[in-house]
Design an enzyme around this catalytic site. Structure first.
Site, short mmCIF file in Angstrom:
data_model
loop_
_atom_site.label_atom_id
_atom_site.label_comp_id
_atom_site.label_asym_id
_atom_site.label_seq_id
_atom_site.Cartn_x
_atom_site.Cartn_y
_atom_site.Cartn_z
N LYS A 111 38.46 33.18 22.26
CA LYS A 111 38.44 32.77 20.85
C LYS A 111 37.24 31.86 20.60
CE LYS A 111 42.52 31.96 18.04
NZ LYS A 111 43.78 31.20 17.97
O1 G3P Z 1 46.17 30.14 16.15
C1 G3P Z 1 45.53 29.94 14.94
C2 G3P Z 1 46.43 29.81 13.74
O2 G3P Z 1 47.44 30.76 13.76
C3 G3P Z 1 46.90 28.42 13.47
O3 G3P Z 1 47.97 28.35 12.57
O4 G3P Z 1 49.80 27.09 11.49
O5 G3P Z 1 48.02 25.83 12.73
O6 G3P Z 1 47.51 26.92 10.55
P1 G3P Z 1 48.33 26.98 11.80
#
Ligand code: G3P
Length: 215
Positions: A83
């Site tokens: 990533k």
């Molecule tokens: O892994 C990246 C993403 O899914 C993060 O989600 O909930 O931290 O905005 P969030």
């Protein structure tokens, strides 16, 4: 549509796997921090149990540093996807890594033009963050539609991986738009399954079954 789980928690990953619908895993530094485990041990534990793609995020912010980290991660298992954030140095790293056959998941995408650049650089996946856009009163799913349309217009191979998913409506919209992957917290995977009429119907069937003469 593929379903990934967005966590670094091995118990959650095993639980999702036991449902038989899990295609892969995405992690990020915040999710790894939540486990309280050392980074490398945490990721290797996941790689031991997951055959599908496992996204592991670099923390370097310069091209050479990102590439070096990526090569280390890629040496851990064949199913590692690295990533990389969509910043200037990240874009260069996406190109370098993709040219060398290392799959890249481009993260922290918040605009269709970031997604276009990621695809041009050879990204395997683009991760637009829909929930974080919704949080600032911008329609996250509109971004998914734009990216799906743009990639379709030019037949890019980059897969649209819907990230920062907060509820089942994001998943329904993603499937209708033809997104390739949704990465979901375990809570949202559970929510996809639940319906009050299913529970009510089962309760009634089981209650009636008690009235049936057996044998
Ligand atoms: O892994 C990246 C993403 O899914 C993060 O989600 O909930 O931290 O905005 P969030």
């Amino acid at each position: 549509m593929q379903i990934f789980i967005d966590t670094a928690d091995i118990d959650e990953i095993k639980e999702a796997q036991s449902l038989g619908v899990l295609d892969g895993v995405t992690t990020n530094p915040s999710l790894v921090a939540k486990t309280g485990k050392p980074f490398e041990a945490c990721i290797k534990e996941i790689l031991e149990v997951v055959p599908g793609p496992v996204s592991v995020e670099v923390v370097a912010t310069d091209h050479d540093g990102m590439v070096a980290e990526a090569k280390t991660f890629a040496s851990w298992a064949d199913n590692v996807v690295v990533k990389v954030p969509i910043i200037r140095e990240g874009l260069k790293a996406i190109k370098t890594l993709s040219d060398e056959g290392i799959k890249v998941n481009v993260t922290l995408c918040f605009s269709p033009m970031q997604a276009l650049l990621a695809a041009k650089a050879g990204a395997a996946y683009i991760s637009p963050f829909v929930g974080r856009l919704d949080d600032i009163s911008t329609d996250g799913m509109e971004l998914i539609q734009q990216v799906v349309d743009i990639y379709g217009n030019y037949a890019y191979d980059t897969e649209v991986l819907v990230a920062s998913v907060r509820n089942p409506l994001h998943v329904v919209a993603s499937a209708l738009m033809g997104a390739d992957v949704c990465t979901l917290p375990l809570k949202v995977i559970d929510q996809l399954l639940k319906h009050p009429l299913t529970d009510k119907g089962l309760e009634a069937f089981l209650a009636d079954w008690e009235k049936v003469e057996k044998g």
